[in-house]
Write an enzyme that holds these catalytic residues in place. Structure first.
Site, PDB file in Angstrom:
ATOM      1  N   TYR A 128      69.216   8.486  52.225  1.00  0.00           N
ATOM      2  CA  TYR A 128      70.136   8.427  53.362  1.00  0.00           C
ATOM      3  C   TYR A 128      71.486   7.865  52.904  1.00  0.00           C
ATOM      4  O   TYR A 128      72.541   8.420  53.217  1.00  0.00           O
ATOM      5  CB  TYR A 128      69.536   7.558  54.480  1.00  0.00           C
ATOM      6  N   HIS A 137      75.176   9.807  52.669  1.00  0.00           N
ATOM      7  CA  HIS A 137      76.351   9.307  53.387  1.00  0.00           C
ATOM      8  C   HIS A 137      77.474   8.883  52.442  1.00  0.00           C
ATOM      9  O   HIS A 137      78.643   8.903  52.834  1.00  0.00           O
ATOM     10  CB  HIS A 137      75.957   8.182  54.349  1.00  0.00           C
TER      11      HIS A 137
END
Length: 104
Positions: free
Chosen positions: A18, A22
């Site tokens: 994740y 990002h």
């Protein structure tokens, strides 16, 4: 200015993925968010629960909501679907949080 907070959930074992995704967010999505007036957008992780806390400052809730209809956002949701708790349309399951205190 509108302050908006919400929570999401990242799947266990996917925290680093994740973060990596990002760190390399699609430039076209960044442009959509900025064009919609989003500022000071942050996402924080609770490592114990996998709960993500998001915070963003907005000029307009309508413009913020319109981002979800953009091609860039739809592409991002599809990209993130495998590591997050999502809805059938691949949007992340999100719960808006109610402000209880603010110190300016």
């Amino acid at each position: 200015m509108i302050r908006k907070a919400f929570k999401l959930k990242v799947n266990e074992g996917q925290f680093e993925e994740y973060k990596l995704r990002h760190d390399n967010v699609f430039p076209e999505l960044v442009q959509e968010l900025k064009s919609a007036g989003a500022k000071n957008y942050s996402i924080f992780l609770d490592d114990e629960t996998g709960c993500l806390f998001g915070y963003v400052e907005l000029d307009s809730v309508e413009k913020w909501n319109d981002v979800s209809k953009s091609e860039a956002c739809q592409k991002w949701w599809k990209y993130m679907d495998d590591i997050m708790d999502t809805n059938p349309d691949m949007s992340p399951k999100s719960t808006e949080l109610r402000e209880m205190f603010y110190l300016a």
